[in-house]
Scaffold this motif. Structure first.
Motif: not given
Length: 390
Positions: A156-178
């Motif tokens: 529901k909520h997410c800081s930009r710092t945490n959003a960047h970290a989550l984005e980086q953590a999902e780079v190895d997953f299928p693009a549609a699901a990331a």
């Protein structure tokens, strides 16, 4: 309305899971997500986690579990009228508080203070962490491997710092699901189902906190009548049922007042949202994510709900008795954090830590997963102190 609208989350256009799985023969992907939440360990623990009053303070007060069930009921009812996907709404509603600590917001605040130098703590992010990593049920992957749409609504909520970290953590997953946190960087919106859950959550806790506050004796009906939003429905209840003014009927008067208020809030959201949809005319969930928020209170209802929330903050959440309890609860969390950090072996866990994480995050995960009463037992075991008499 049984037919889903084109702007709803449609099973056939789901962005899928991070780890591909074969389709279930009798359930849609979103029904499967809901079932995974219901059978999860974290969901069962919600029955002994604080909403406002700590579990041992009374058997009839809301817990995180009963709150989540109320949000799910409200969300499904509104979703049906709007032609949205009820299964997605129910999944988000049942999962939205999975990351909450013991002792409610007091526990969260204390754990955030403990983790201030190690990335902090935020319960929405922790809820996603629970379903992505901490549930250990399947041999093929950590977490519950939920669909993107369910995960998007849980965050529901997410800081930009945490959003960047989550984005980086999902780079190895299928693009549609990331990209579950992408909207916090781009300024986009979540699905209508996620937006709807946010308001269902607000309606539920505003109404049931009044109920629990009066039941506890910390709020009086006379005080509640000073709040314009509540007073309107309380007087409407007396106009329709004059006998409720009699002292033996006070509890029914409270219930009827809350019922009328809750119903009007729901109808206000439906009317306002239907007008927004008619104006914007999104043709798909993709277009929903690219436009302004569409699931809303009317301006008048929004102003009145803010006034109600301020009243509850000043007179219930900051009541001396509640604050005393919360201060002791914070001490429990701080003491547990220090004890586990000093002696990690005291964390008697039944599974391996999720991923390559720091000791501080391991401790944070362990404490966040506790129920109120388990935290109190552990605190007594590790410190020899008794801050609450359960």
């Amino acid at each position: 309305m049984d037919q889903l609208q084109p702007y709803a989350c449609l099973p056939e256009t789901s962005r899928g899971r991070r780890f591909p799985e074969e389709a279930a023969p009798t359930r849609t992907p979103f029904q499967r997500d809901r079932d995974r939440i219901v059978h999860s360990t974290a969901f069962r623990r919600l029955v002994y986690k604080t909403q406002v009053f700590i579990n041992h303070e009374g058997d009839l007060f809301r817990t995180r579990l009963t709150h989540s069930l109320e949000v799910a009921q409200l969300g499904r009812s509104m979703a049906r009228t709007l032609g949205l996907n009820e299964d997605v709404v129910e999944t988000i509603a049942l999962a939205h508080d999975l990351g909450h600590t013991p002792f409610g917001h007091a526990g969260q605040d204390a754990l955030h203070e403990c983790m201030a130098e190690y990335g902090g703590f935020e319960h929405n992010l922790q809820s996603l962490r629970v379903v992505d990593h901490l549930e250990a049920r399947y041999p093929q992957f950590d977490g519950l491997n939920l669909c993107f749409e369910s995960r998007e609504g849980i965050l529901k909520h997410c800081s930009r710092t945490n959003a960047h970290a989550l984005e980086q953590a999902e780079v190895d997953f299928p693009a549609a699901a990331a990209g579950v946190a992408r909207r916090f960087l781009d300024g986009g919106q979540p699905s209508l189902e996620a937006q709807l859950c946010n308001l269902a959550d607000e309606i539920a806790y505003n109404c049931h906190d009044i109920d629990d506050g009066v039941r506890s004796g910390l709020l009086l009906m006379e005080q509640m009548l000073e709040v314009p939003l509540f007073s309107r429905y309380a007087r409407q209840a007396l106009t329709q049922h004059a006998q409720l003014a009699q002292p033996p009927q006070q509890r029914r008067w409270l219930y009827e007042s809350i019922r009328l208020m809750l119903s009007d809030m729901v109808y206000d959201v439906l009317k306002t949202t239907q007008a927004q949809l008619a104006e914007s005319q999104p043709a798909s969930v993709v277009e929903v994510r690219a436009t302004k928020p569409l699931v809303l209170f009317s301006p008048g209802m929004r102003a009145e709900t803010r006034e109600l929330k301020k009243f509850l903050f000043d007179h219930l959440y900051r009541h001396d008795q509640v604050m005393d309890t919360m201060n002791r609860a914070k001490q429990v969390v701080r003491d547990l954090f220090d004890a586990y950090l000093e002696t990690p072996a005291e964390m008697r866990q039944d599974s391996e830590p999720a991923g390559d994480i720091t000791l501080q995050r391991r401790v944070s995960d362990h404490i966040a997963g506790m129920t109120d009463r388990f935290a109190l037992r552990e605190h007594a075991r590790l410190t020899g102190k008794t801050l609450f008499h359960v």
